[in-house]
Design a protein around this motif. Sequence first.
Motif, mmCIF file in Angstrom:
data_model
loop_
_atom_site.group_PDB
_atom_site.id
_atom_site.type_symbol
_atom_site.label_atom_id
_atom_site.label_comp_id
_atom_site.label_asym_id
_atom_site.label_seq_id
_atom_site.Cartn_x
_atom_site.Cartn_y
_atom_site.Cartn_z
ATOM 1 N N LEU B 135 0.832 -1.203 -0.187
ATOM 2 C CA LEU B 135 -0.032 -0.025 0.146
ATOM 3 C C LEU B 135 0.931 1.077 -0.198
ATOM 4 O O LEU B 135 0.593 2.318 -0.549
ATOM 5 N N PHE B 136 1.962 1.174 0.506
ATOM 6 C CA PHE B 136 2.764 2.343 0.884
ATOM 7 C C PHE B 136 3.483 2.666 -0.409
ATOM 8 O O PHE B 136 3.697 3.690 -1.180
ATOM 9 N N ARG B 137 3.670 1.447 -1.310
ATOM 10 C CA ARG B 137 4.117 1.531 -2.601
ATOM 11 C C ARG B 137 3.402 2.181 -3.666
ATOM 12 O O ARG B 137 3.786 2.951 -4.328
ATOM 13 N N HIS B 138 2.171 1.651 -3.543
ATOM 14 C CA HIS B 138 0.985 2.478 -4.182
ATOM 15 C C HIS B 138 0.749 3.898 -3.999
ATOM 16 O O HIS B 138 0.712 4.732 -4.964
ATOM 17 N N SER B 139 0.907 4.244 -2.730
ATOM 18 C CA SER B 139 0.865 5.617 -2.299
ATOM 19 C C SER B 139 2.071 6.326 -2.913
ATOM 20 O O SER B 139 1.612 7.700 -3.330
ATOM 21 N N SER B 140 2.991 5.969 -2.889
ATOM 22 C CA SER B 140 4.430 6.144 -3.303
ATOM 23 C C SER B 140 4.043 6.707 -4.657
ATOM 24 O O SER B 140 4.422 7.822 -5.232
ATOM 25 N N GLU B 141 3.708 5.742 -5.466
ATOM 26 C CA GLU B 141 3.314 5.670 -7.093
ATOM 27 C C GLU B 141 2.333 7.166 -7.201
ATOM 28 O O GLU B 141 2.558 7.799 -8.268
#
Lengths: 242, 242
Positions: B135-141
């Motif tokens: 989820l952090f990855r997606h948020s980062s994206e």
Amino acid sequence: MNKNFQEKYQVSCENCNLDSICIPRGLSSDEIKNLSLAVRKKNVFNKGEFIYRQGDKFTGIFAIQSGSAKLINYDLSGNEHILNILLPGELMGFDGFNDHYQCSVIALDTLSVCELPAERIDEICQKVPTLVKELFRHSSEKINISQEHLIVSRLPADQRMAFFLSDLSIRLKNRGFSPYEFNLPLSREDIGNHLGLAIETVSRMLRLLQNKKLITVHQKNIKIVDLNGLKKQYSIQNSTKL
Amino acid sequence: MNKNFQEKYQVSCENCNLDSICIPRGLSSDEIKNLSLAVRKKNVFNKGEFIYRQGDKFTGIFAIQSGSAKLINYDLSGNEHILNILLPGELMGFDGFNDHYQCSVIALDTLSVCELPAERIDEICQKVPTLVKELFRHSSEKINISQEHLIVSRLPADQRMAFFLSDLSIRLKNRGFSPYEFNLPLSREDIGNHLGLAIETVSRMLRLLQNKKLITVHQKNIKIVDLNGLKKQYSIQNSTKL
DNA sequence: CGTATTATTGACTCCATTCAAAGATAGTGG
DNA sequence: CCACTATCTTTGAATGGAGTCAATAATACG
């Protein structure tokens, strides 16, 4: 964990007066203690030094204790784009959760930061579940700030400048600094880069706002004379469409 | 949990062919099963309907199964700003972790989504720690996409249009659609709004790119004739500064 | 088929950039 | 302390890109 280690690596968030805006924002004092244990000791950077670089492996989230920095991105041609200015209590690194940082951060003056290291984030999130939520909150805020900047980038030059100064003023106030007088740690070129304006236009817009008695400018020193007037400069916009 | 309930509320992510780009991206099959249990059944929206509204209480993260949508923000004057177009497999809602959504999402055609509800995020993150990271990855994206848009917004009109079409083409390809021909689900006005251009300029730029033999345009139907040429249109930029 | 909406094209205007020059500031060495 | 340079900032004039205005063309809709 001996005393020496603690002295070296443990910085109590309670020693820092930025709890209300920094990571601990929504945490209880017990949770903050847990967080403090995970946070790496503060690190000092000189003006011009990189806190992290675009392309670097993700090492964690940083919080500014004192000083300021610029968040930048280099495009394929190597041109620098200043995406934001970062002030004490503000976080950086959320652009890096996809393994590598997608931006760079450069100190604009002497800067001290503390770090929540990547390898500790997993474990601390297990121990302090509310921290996960807090981090998502901060990440969400970064998204909203970027989107706000995108909207501002559509405004005419004078309104962009007015927004930039108002925004800085408000953020400085929230951090305990004077909202009415501050020294921009940026050159005219950096301001222009950040706002998408030529340096000549930056000069002209600062003069314009000064002529309207909204601010006074002496080199890098900015005095906000009429904050409400400054906000009206952009918040009204074209009130034609409803 | 009876069979009826499962049919109604449980959608196996394995039934959806978007695993590689949607939430499950980095998860094992066991973890996906856990995720599947938390995901709410898919929901269908008609063209023009809101998936969520700016100001609504945060209810969770949504993933598009099919169809497309526009991510928008209303400014203080009520003007609509189209921040992005959302395609199948893409997520939305990361703007809402601060209690309330800061944007709205409107279906551009018939749209089906599945939802990871807010109240389940905490527990599922406990059960599936790697999900937090995802989820952090997606948020980062999302952060990086916003920042990219900010940089693109500084380019001249033809380059903005070229970027927009190339970007769509690449994203469609990654989702298993043809990258060379697609129907824009947007009016000229919406395209102009998104790119910060007048509708007349949108027309002119589409014609320009067509005259350069990079695309062909028939109403909403776009054919990419020369994707590399289209990319060169903006990726070169002013190669003067290094 | 006629009307309403949306899209295209051309002519003109205006805001911000670019070009050019002068003025101010900071730093250096005599 | 002043001259001297290098850098940064301001100001003015000319250029250009995108917006606005206006008219026509194409499409969608009832």
